[in-house]
Design an enzyme around this catalytic site. Sequence first.
Site, PDB file in Angstrom:
ATOM      1  CG  ASN A  52     -34.545 -10.979  11.062  1.00 24.47           C
ATOM      2  OD1 ASN A  52     -35.687 -11.444  11.037  1.00 24.47           O
ATOM      3  ND2 ASN A  52     -34.137 -10.133  11.991  1.00 24.47           N
ATOM      4  CG  ASN A  63     -39.580 -13.849  14.383  1.00 20.44           C
ATOM      5  OD1 ASN A  63     -38.428 -13.440  14.263  1.00 20.44           O
ATOM      6  ND2 ASN A  63     -40.155 -14.598  13.439  1.00 20.44           N
ATOM      7  CG  ASP A  64     -35.634  -9.620  15.077  1.00 14.60           C
ATOM      8  OD1 ASP A  64     -35.906 -10.637  14.419  1.00 14.60           O
ATOM      9  OD2 ASP A  64     -35.134  -8.595  14.577  1.00 14.60           O
ATOM     10  N   GLY A  91     -31.275 -12.721  15.207  1.00 18.40           N
ATOM     11  CA  GLY A  91     -32.608 -12.528  14.656  1.00 18.40           C
ATOM     12  C   GLY A  91     -32.956 -13.367  13.442  1.00 18.40           C
ATOM     13  CG  ASP A 119     -36.937 -15.176  10.901  1.00 21.39           C
ATOM     14  OD1 ASP A 119     -36.692 -15.395   9.700  1.00 21.39           O
ATOM     15  OD2 ASP A 119     -37.374 -14.086  11.308  1.00 21.39           O
ATOM     16  CG  ASP A 158     -25.542 -32.125  19.899  1.00 18.58           C
ATOM     17  OD1 ASP A 158     -24.686 -31.636  19.149  1.00 18.58           O
ATOM     18  OD2 ASP A 158     -25.545 -31.941  21.138  1.00 18.58           O
ATOM     19  CD  GLU A 188     -21.614 -33.574  17.677  1.00 18.14           C
ATOM     20  OE1 GLU A 188     -20.882 -32.586  17.568  1.00 18.14           O
ATOM     21  OE2 GLU A 188     -22.390 -33.741  18.642  1.00 18.14           O
TER      22      GLU A 188
END
Length: 589
Positions: free
Chosen positions: A102, A107-108, A128, A130, A303, A332
């Site tokens: 973090n 910006n949490d 949190g 980032d 993905d 994947e």
Amino acid sequence: MKDPHLQLMIHGKNIGRASYKMEYPGVKLDSSFKPINPNYLFLNLTISPDARPGIIKINFNGGQHILNFALDQPAPGKGTTYARGIQSSDFIYLIMPDRFSNGDTNNDHYANMRDTVADRNNPLARHGGDLQGIINHLDYFQQLGVTALWLTPVIENDMALEKEPSGWLSGYHGYWFTDHYEIDKRFGGKEAYLKMVNAAHVRGLKIIQDAVYNHIGASHWIMADPPSEDWINRWSEYQGTNHREQAVFDIHGSAKDKEVMLAGWFVPHLPDLNLRNHFLATYLIQQAIWMTQEFQLDGWRIDTYKYCDPVFMNNLNAALEKEFPLITAFGEATVNTVAAGAYFCRNNLNVSWKSNLTGILDFPVCYAMLEAMKKNRGWTDGVNRLYTTLAEDMLYQNPMNNCIFLDNHDMDRFYSVIGENWLTFKMGIGLLLTERGVPHLYYGTEILMKNFKNPSDAMVREDFPGGFEGDPRNKFLPAGRTDSENLAFNYVSKLANFRKTSSAIGNGALMQYIPSKGVYVYFRYDQHQTILCALNSDTVSANLNFQDFTERTKGFETATDIITGGSYPVSEKMIIPARSITILELKKR
């Protein structure tokens, strides 16, 4: 761009019923399309080579509303400073941004998002981490010896908590997209992403973005107000996918099973996209091109690749390569057989449909490496499974393009799988960094992070110690690590940094020998260098007789252990300790 055609999708209340006008030098409006939903209008443009950067103004209803569309100048350096692709000489580090570090607590959480919680005490909630947290530790990646960073998705996931068997789950992992053109502001938004990419590139690190084309989050605007109902694969009642990739390529298979595999939903809160819809396909392909250009990406990880419409995926891969010739992508495809893995990338199979994907995340090799370390030898068990799996590389057009690994964010952590055994850990890391393909390491493996998925995936996605305020120990630094953690970090780092300068491991050929009494010997070699690797999976030491491998050892005089620095005459035998891997560079004098 090499493709001069651009399709604008404009979304607004009754925009499809409005009159419009557009004029811009070098840009031609070819046609328009109004879908059944009056809130959409599609404009098909051709942009000539002499068009200049600027703002295209689209006037609606005689100027009552003006839409400004920016025509930007592409960033220089395509193929040299970005869009370089990922090669076998690279070493990838897989990061889950929310759980790594973090760097900006401001910006949490945001009150105007559906999930406002940031709670490190809850393994299912956002924590949190980032993009600034990743920037803060670029030195760490360089020390470790990685050359590329793969981040789980950073695109906006404005989803409420979802009820899953383990509890109320947040979209911290990033796979619940709600706007393809926004970077989640809880990670720092577009500015932080650009800052991170630029800072990584300055240090020579490449960036791989994680894409999802199979599905979206239920709160995506596409689901809330689609241009037409057929943008989503809809069923009379909920239909989950059968997860059976065999249904896609089985020559004896049924159309029903194939439809359920490709159009069934992953889970109820992830609507399955109908990639056969031309307008949706164009939207997603243009987004991938824009993302690559805007954020100067080097490669893609895709993905749930095996669940996607294969024609769409080929079209997307081709469009990306047309604009960025060196770009690469890993799909994947969680499969158990080499044939299944080969089907989903460029291959030598005699099949009716041929994939153009660069390579796959190589699950068959992952499973084989784990078995080579854990299981007693047998005709097809233990080290023989790794040997026989790699012997089927003939099915791939280029197996060096496959990504190999020991674990990831969806698997039990490697150190726990091997019973927290130090000798086995070194065997696994040695295999990972010397076998063919592009290796990737899951964050924290280098400091012996451990756990099993029970009761949820969050158990193998714990925070990196030292990445968050208040952590009692900072394991980004040697002083914060235990002796065993420093041993692990240093072992990975030494091998990874040697790999950076090793032409044989980075780009050379692989020659393997049939395992004998639990000892698996293979060579990585080119015209400049020869590396001998000997994995002894047995519980007793074994003799390595260089003369048994004269096909590759002839002409060499000494063998230097790249970890210890010890030198051994090739004319004599050497002892390979039990439960170990020995990596030797052969030299002529």
